[in-house]
Design a protein around this motif. Sequence first.
Motif, mmCIF file in Angstrom:
data_model
loop_
_atom_site.group_PDB
_atom_site.id
_atom_site.type_symbol
_atom_site.label_atom_id
_atom_site.label_comp_id
_atom_site.label_asym_id
_atom_site.label_seq_id
_atom_site.Cartn_x
_atom_site.Cartn_y
_atom_site.Cartn_z
ATOM 1 N N MET A 50 0.822 -1.206 0.000
ATOM 2 C CA MET A 50 0.000 0.000 0.000
ATOM 3 C C MET A 50 0.859 1.262 0.000
ATOM 4 N N LYS A 51 1.975 1.213 0.686
ATOM 5 C CA LYS A 51 2.891 2.355 0.688
ATOM 6 C C LYS A 51 3.415 2.618 -0.713
ATOM 7 N N SER A 52 3.663 1.549 -1.464
ATOM 8 C CA SER A 52 4.187 1.708 -2.822
ATOM 9 C C SER A 52 3.149 2.324 -3.763
ATOM 10 N N LEU A 53 1.870 2.218 -3.386
ATOM 11 C CA LEU A 53 0.793 2.732 -4.244
ATOM 12 C C LEU A 53 0.400 4.171 -3.914
ATOM 13 N N LYS A 54 1.037 4.753 -2.898
ATOM 14 C CA LYS A 54 0.660 6.104 -2.479
ATOM 15 C C LYS A 54 0.748 7.120 -3.610
ATOM 16 N N ARG A 55 1.790 6.976 -4.425
ATOM 17 C CA ARG A 55 1.987 7.941 -5.512
ATOM 18 C C ARG A 55 1.551 7.405 -6.868
ATOM 19 N N CYS A 56 0.821 6.286 -6.828
ATOM 20 C CA CYS A 56 0.347 5.691 -8.077
ATOM 21 C C CYS A 56 -0.967 6.362 -8.495
ATOM 22 N N PRO A 57 -1.032 6.962 -9.669
ATOM 23 C CA PRO A 57 -2.253 7.678 -10.082
ATOM 24 C C PRO A 57 -3.420 6.761 -10.397
ATOM 25 N N HIS A 58 -3.123 5.498 -10.701
ATOM 26 C CA HIS A 58 -4.207 4.569 -11.051
ATOM 27 C C HIS A 58 -3.925 3.231 -10.396
ATOM 28 N N TRP A 59 -4.721 2.888 -9.391
ATOM 29 C CA TRP A 59 -4.518 1.636 -8.667
ATOM 30 C C TRP A 59 -5.060 0.456 -9.454
ATOM 31 N N PRO A 60 -4.331 -0.664 -9.429
ATOM 32 C CA PRO A 60 -4.883 -1.894 -10.005
ATOM 33 C C PRO A 60 -5.913 -2.473 -9.041
ATOM 34 N N SER A 61 -6.700 -3.403 -9.531
ATOM 35 C CA SER A 61 -7.584 -4.164 -8.653
ATOM 36 C C SER A 61 -6.735 -5.190 -7.914
ATOM 37 N N LEU A 62 -6.934 -5.301 -6.594
ATOM 38 C CA LEU A 62 -6.089 -6.176 -5.791
ATOM 39 C C LEU A 62 -6.895 -7.292 -5.125
ATOM 40 N N GLN A 63 -6.334 -8.477 -5.117
ATOM 41 C CA GLN A 63 -6.856 -9.602 -4.348
ATOM 42 C C GLN A 63 -5.736 -10.020 -3.408
ATOM 43 N N LEU A 64 -5.988 -9.975 -2.093
ATOM 44 C CA LEU A 64 -4.954 -10.264 -1.108
ATOM 45 C C LEU A 64 -5.154 -11.670 -0.531
ATOM 46 N N LEU A 65 -4.155 -12.513 -0.689
ATOM 47 C CA LEU A 65 -4.219 -13.860 -0.123
ATOM 48 C C LEU A 65 -3.930 -13.794 1.370
ATOM 49 N N HIS A 66 -4.799 -14.369 2.181
ATOM 50 C CA HIS A 66 -4.649 -14.310 3.640
ATOM 51 C C HIS A 66 -3.557 -15.274 4.107
ATOM 52 N N ASP A 67 -3.782 -16.564 3.976
ATOM 53 C CA ASP A 67 -2.760 -17.573 4.234
ATOM 54 C C ASP A 67 -3.247 -18.917 3.719
ATOM 55 N N TYR A 68 -2.462 -19.957 3.954
ATOM 56 C CA TYR A 68 -2.874 -21.288 3.487
ATOM 57 C C TYR A 68 -2.460 -22.350 4.505
ATOM 58 N N ALA A 69 -2.578 -22.017 5.767
ATOM 59 C CA ALA A 69 -2.127 -22.896 6.850
ATOM 60 C C ALA A 69 -2.802 -24.257 6.855
ATOM 61 N N ASP A 70 -4.050 -24.320 6.380
ATOM 62 C CA ASP A 70 -4.792 -25.577 6.406
ATOM 63 C C ASP A 70 -5.171 -26.064 5.013
ATOM 64 N N HIS A 71 -4.543 -25.510 3.988
ATOM 65 C CA HIS A 71 -4.865 -25.935 2.619
ATOM 66 C C HIS A 71 -4.457 -27.401 2.423
ATOM 67 N N PRO A 72 -5.335 -28.235 1.875
ATOM 68 C CA PRO A 72 -5.022 -29.666 1.723
ATOM 69 C C PRO A 72 -3.727 -29.937 0.962
ATOM 70 N N LEU A 73 -3.435 -29.160 -0.075
ATOM 71 C CA LEU A 73 -2.211 -29.397 -0.838
ATOM 72 C C LEU A 73 -0.962 -29.002 -0.042
ATOM 73 N N TYR A 74 -1.097 -28.021 0.831
ATOM 74 C CA TYR A 74 0.018 -27.628 1.698
ATOM 75 C C TYR A 74 0.308 -28.732 2.710
ATOM 76 N N ILE A 75 -0.734 -29.233 3.348
ATOM 77 C CA ILE A 75 -0.559 -30.326 4.314
ATOM 78 C C ILE A 75 -0.002 -31.567 3.612
ATOM 79 N N LYS A 76 -0.522 -31.850 2.439
ATOM 80 C CA LYS A 76 -0.030 -32.998 1.672
ATOM 81 C C LYS A 76 1.451 -32.835 1.333
ATOM 82 N N ALA A 77 1.848 -31.634 0.922
ATOM 83 C CA ALA A 77 3.242 -31.375 0.554
ATOM 84 C C ALA A 77 4.168 -31.562 1.750
#
Length: 335
Positions: A150-177
């Motif tokens: 967000m700090k990097s976007l302070k001077r950005c005249p046009h923000w992109p659309s953002l999707q923020l990943l929270h975490d994957y602590a219990d994702h089945p593929l993570y546990i499997k890996a």
Amino acid sequence: MKNTSDYGVLMMNLGTPDAPQTTEVRRYLREFLSDSRVVDLNPLLWQPILNLIVLTFRPPKVAKVYQQVWMDEGSPLLVLSQRLKENVKKALLEKTGHSIPVELAMTYGNPSVESAANKLREQGVKNILVMPMYPQFSATTTAAAYDRLMKSLKRCPHWPSLQLLHDYADHPLYIKALCNSIRAQWDKQGERRHLVLSYHGIPKRYVTNGDPYARRCETTSRLVAEELELGDHEWTHVYQSRFGREEWLKPYADVTLKALPSMGIKKINVISPAFSIDCIETLEEVTLELGDEFKHNGGLAFDYIPALNDSPDQVDLYVSLIEKNTKQWAPDDLK
């Protein structure tokens, strides 16, 4: 191949010095330890301590540690993160037939968020999936990455659309890996050993104030133990890397590993699920320091199970996370 998607992926890891030298380590530590997400003390109190004490005595010691683990191509954290990024990008192309931009940035140091964002912008990206490379959410890591973005976007005249990943602590593929890595180590050494799951610690006060990190770590450990069908006496959950005098999350890794041999547990494997990529904490603190603590107190066998790094399992996990979190932007033929 030309970019055929209007979305891209920004993978974010913690950061690393540019070189294993005192000057570069001091510059990195100053930026890292000045972040109020990492050290939330009053700046009027903390900054004199940081500049007069920590940055005077700690950088030379840390530089020597980096020199022990530094790879020919650079810092392990950066080199292995870049390899993962390239493998994820290749896997996305093979699976979707679309060239999807994937860039790597560090919350502290290089490559900077600004440089990675500019690369995405140059490729026509209008929508960005932000993927902090931390399996378990913490304000000290994941939220700090969000702040930096967000700090990097302070001077950005046009923000992109953002999707923020929270975490994957219990994702089945993570546990499997994780479980695949553990089983592979057991096969390699010809025996199952007591499993120690060691996570980077944070001050207990942070969790008391609402940080979900400990709960997310406990979830990962429980799911791994269940998948491996481990009894309660066959695994141990600990926290490493405490710093300073205040109480951090317990049980402490060093204290626990000193005690295990006296409890009859003299052969162990250690894995650090909080680290997606091997770095100074896993390659030096876990592998060498904790290993020495264990052996000096009667332990007979200590083997560290590497982070998932750029393994095929980790690539599959990241591709799955990207596909799930970019459906709203994907071309019609990929929905």
